[in-house]
Scaffold this active site. Sequence first.
Site, short mmCIF file in Angstrom:
data_model
loop_
_atom_site.label_atom_id
_atom_site.label_comp_id
_atom_site.label_asym_id
_atom_site.label_seq_id
_atom_site.Cartn_x
_atom_site.Cartn_y
_atom_site.Cartn_z
N GLU A 238 0.85 -1.20 0.00
CA GLU A 238 0.00 0.00 0.00
C GLU A 238 0.88 1.23 0.00
O GLU A 238 1.93 1.24 0.64
CB GLU A 238 -0.88 0.04 1.24
CG GLU A 238 -2.07 -0.87 1.17
CD GLU A 238 -2.02 -1.96 2.22
OE1 GLU A 238 -1.34 -1.76 3.25
OE2 GLU A 238 -2.65 -3.01 2.02
N TYR B 77 8.10 2.07 -7.30
CA TYR B 77 7.33 0.85 -7.55
C TYR B 77 7.00 0.71 -9.04
O TYR B 77 7.04 -0.40 -9.58
CB TYR B 77 6.06 0.83 -6.69
CG TYR B 77 6.36 0.85 -5.20
CD1 TYR B 77 7.36 0.08 -4.64
CD2 TYR B 77 5.62 1.67 -4.33
CE1 TYR B 77 7.64 0.11 -3.29
CE2 TYR B 77 5.89 1.71 -2.97
CZ TYR B 77 6.91 0.93 -2.45
OH TYR B 77 7.18 0.97 -1.12
C1 LIG Z 1 10.74 5.66 -1.13
C2 LIG Z 1 12.17 5.52 -0.65
C3 LIG Z 1 12.29 4.22 0.16
C4 LIG Z 1 13.10 5.45 -1.87
O1 LIG Z 1 14.41 5.19 -1.40
P1 LIG Z 1 15.72 5.62 -2.24
O2 LIG Z 1 16.84 4.76 -1.78
O3 LIG Z 1 15.92 7.08 -2.17
O4 LIG Z 1 15.29 5.23 -3.73
P2 LIG Z 1 16.29 4.93 -4.94
O5 LIG Z 1 17.42 5.89 -4.91
O6 LIG Z 1 16.62 3.47 -4.96
O7 LIG Z 1 15.38 5.29 -6.19
C5 LIG Z 1 14.81 4.29 -7.03
C6 LIG Z 1 13.78 4.95 -7.91
O8 LIG Z 1 12.71 5.47 -7.13
C7 LIG Z 1 12.23 6.69 -7.68
N1 LIG Z 1 12.48 7.77 -6.72
C8 LIG Z 1 13.13 7.69 -5.53
N2 LIG Z 1 13.10 8.88 -4.90
C9 LIG Z 1 12.44 9.73 -5.72
C10 LIG Z 1 12.09 11.09 -5.61
N3 LIG Z 1 12.42 11.84 -4.53
N4 LIG Z 1 11.37 11.65 -6.61
C11 LIG Z 1 11.02 10.93 -7.70
N5 LIG Z 1 11.34 9.61 -7.87
C12 LIG Z 1 12.04 9.03 -6.88
C13 LIG Z 1 12.99 6.89 -8.98
O9 LIG Z 1 12.26 6.22 -9.99
C14 LIG Z 1 14.27 6.14 -8.68
O10 LIG Z 1 14.91 5.71 -9.86
P3 LIG Z 1 15.95 6.73 -10.61
O11 LIG Z 1 16.98 7.07 -9.59
O12 LIG Z 1 16.48 5.91 -11.74
O13 LIG Z 1 15.16 7.92 -11.02
C15 LIG Z 1 12.62 6.74 0.21
O14 LIG Z 1 12.25 7.93 -0.48
C16 LIG Z 1 12.01 6.77 1.59
O15 LIG Z 1 12.56 6.21 2.53
N6 LIG Z 1 10.84 7.46 1.74
C17 LIG Z 1 10.17 7.55 3.03
C18 LIG Z 1 9.52 6.24 3.39
C19 LIG Z 1 8.52 5.79 2.33
O16 LIG Z 1 7.78 6.59 1.79
N7 LIG Z 1 8.50 4.47 2.07
C20 LIG Z 1 7.58 3.87 1.11
C21 LIG Z 1 6.25 3.67 1.77
S1 LIG Z 1 5.08 2.92 0.65
#
Ligand SMILES: CC(C)(COP(=O)(O)OP(=O)(O)OC[C@H]1O[C@@H](n2cnc3c(N)ncnc32)[C@H](O)[C@@H]1OP(=O)(O)O)[C@@H](O)C(=O)NCCC(=O)NCCS
Length: 144
Positions: A101, A113
């Site tokens: 979710e 995702y």
């Molecule tokens: C969501 C989260 C886990 C992503 O972690 P991350 O290590 O920064 O993600 P990645 O660097 O591996 O990014 C993978 C892809 O996600 C997307 N993405 C990640 N952060 C993004 C941002 N701020 N804006 C847009 N796209 C983003 C992109 O598609 C990215 O691929 P790209 O680098 O080729 O563009 C992180 O933002 C987080 O911890 N958020 C708070 C907790 C949360 O929301 N968890 C998910 C709950 S459903």
Amino acid sequence: MEEEDIQAVVEIENLSYPNPWREMTFRGELYNQPVSFPFVMVHKFQEKIIGYVIFWCLKDRAQINNIAVHPDFRRMGVAEAVMRQVLDQIKKAGAGLVTLEVRPSNSAARSMYYKLDFEVLGIKENYYNNPPEDALVMGKFLDQ
Ligand SMILES: CC(C)(COP(=O)(O)OP(=O)(O)OC[C@H]1O[C@@H](n2cnc3c(N)ncnc32)[C@H](O)[C@@H]1OP(=O)(O)O)[C@@H](O)C(=O)NCCC(=O)NCCS
């Protein structure tokens, strides 16, 4: 994830969500939930916890329950790499569908995702509090 990791995990949780899980929720996943697989992400050189992922796996179904990366280590490909490992493990465990979710407003998570080929399967209305929001139910079918 182990008992000694919980403090660092909760710190990241508090930095990541408006309505964070509490310590006891993480302990519940560690000790009382046999279908739960909680992992921490550890920085290779700094040897500290920079994120975590918790998924459930039961027979042919799996669910990503929580994933977060510390704000200082975001946008470096950490979550995507970990998610790919998790999806691999879930597939090896024999599950054919993994769901999760997500808030529609969480564009970072949604983008990740989509990049991992999840699709929207449905909506749970008024699922979240603080702030109130529907949940998108996303899923990915894993080819066996
Ligand atoms: C969501 C989260 C886990 C992503 O972690 P991350 O290590 O920064 O993600 P990645 O660097 O591996 O990014 C993978 C892809 O996600 C997307 N993405 C990640 N952060 C993004 C941002 N701020 N804006 C847009 N796209 C983003 C992109 O598609 C990215 O691929 P790209 O680098 O080729 O563009 C992180 O933002 C987080 O911890 N958020 C708070 C907790 C949360 O929301 N968890 C998910 C709950 S459903």
